[in-house]
Design a protein around this motif. Sequence first.
Motif, PDB file in Angstrom:
ATOM      1  N   LEU A 158      -1.978  -8.166   7.449  1.00 48.30           N
ATOM      2  CA  LEU A 158      -2.035  -7.446   6.182  1.00 48.30           C
ATOM      3  C   LEU A 158      -0.902  -7.884   5.261  1.00 48.30           C
ATOM      4  CD1 LEU A 158      -3.530  -5.252   4.617  1.00 48.30           C
ATOM      5  CD2 LEU A 158      -2.065  -3.566   5.714  1.00 48.30           C
ATOM      6  N   LYS A 159       0.293  -8.070   5.807  1.00 48.07           N
ATOM      7  CA  LYS A 159       1.444  -8.495   5.000  1.00 48.07           C
ATOM      8  C   LYS A 159       1.249  -9.895   4.427  1.00 48.07           C
ATOM      9  CE  LYS A 159       5.619  -7.796   6.428  1.00 48.07           C
ATOM     10  NZ  LYS A 159       6.818  -7.727   7.278  1.00 48.07           N
ATOM     11  N   GLN A 213      -1.536 -11.183   3.347  1.00 46.79           N
ATOM     12  CA  GLN A 213      -2.567 -11.205   2.310  1.00 46.79           C
ATOM     13  C   GLN A 213      -1.928 -11.039   0.938  1.00 46.79           C
ATOM     14  OE1 GLN A 213      -5.601  -8.310   3.121  1.00 46.79           O
ATOM     15  NE2 GLN A 213      -5.939  -9.068   5.199  1.00 46.79           N
ATOM     16  N   PRO A 214      -2.552 -11.644  -0.092  1.00 47.77           N
ATOM     17  CA  PRO A 214      -2.021 -11.461  -1.446  1.00 47.77           C
ATOM     18  C   PRO A 214      -2.172 -10.006  -1.885  1.00 47.77           C
ATOM     19  CG  PRO A 214      -4.107 -12.652  -1.500  1.00 47.77           C
ATOM     20  CD  PRO A 214      -3.741 -12.474  -0.055  1.00 47.77           C
ATOM     21  N   GLY A 215      -1.278  -9.579  -2.726  1.00 48.16           N
ATOM     22  CA  GLY A 215      -1.341  -8.214  -3.237  1.00 48.16           C
ATOM     23  C   GLY A 215       0.036  -7.606  -3.301  1.00 48.16           C
ATOM     24  N   LYS A 216       0.035  -6.317  -3.452  1.00 51.15           N
ATOM     25  CA  LYS A 216       1.290  -5.589  -3.597  1.00 51.15           C
ATOM     26  C   LYS A 216       1.904  -5.279  -2.238  1.00 51.15           C
ATOM     27  CE  LYS A 216       0.128  -3.763  -8.027  1.00 51.15           C
ATOM     28  NZ  LYS A 216       0.668  -2.948  -9.032  1.00 51.15           N
ATOM     29  N   ASP A 217       3.104  -4.696  -2.285  1.00 49.59           N
ATOM     30  CA  ASP A 217       3.826  -4.326  -1.075  1.00 49.59           C
ATOM     31  C   ASP A 217       3.115  -3.199  -0.331  1.00 49.59           C
ATOM     32  OD1 ASP A 217       5.774  -6.149  -1.773  1.00 49.59           O
ATOM     33  OD2 ASP A 217       7.049  -4.657  -2.727  1.00 49.59           O
ATOM     34  N   ILE A 218       3.399  -3.086   0.947  1.00 47.33           N
ATOM     35  CA  ILE A 218       2.897  -1.997   1.773  1.00 47.33           C
ATOM     36  C   ILE A 218       3.972  -0.922   1.780  1.00 47.33           C
ATOM     37  CG2 ILE A 218       2.183  -1.317   4.084  1.00 47.33           C
ATOM     38  CD1 ILE A 218       1.444  -4.325   4.494  1.00 47.33           C
TER      39      ILE A 218
END
Length: 80
Positions: free
Chosen positions: A4-5, A7-12
Amino acid sequence: MRELKEQPGKDIWLCGGGRLAGQLIGEIDRFLLKRQPVLFGNGIPLIAGGAYDPRLFTHVGTREFTSGVSFAEYERVAVA
């Protein structure tokens, strides 16, 4: 969590939950510690779960509010 970390996108964002934080301690890159000037007998531990796996973090900054609440931010120190 690692997939999950990557993958592109915002922070968890993990809010609260010392038990879950204890399970994911190896994946925590940054944390924000809220301090509120209230004393009480019990509370949620920052990290829970038994296994002690020390991690080194460095202080990034602190925001303080007139109410006495403060937020201190820390990020993981890269180990060479």
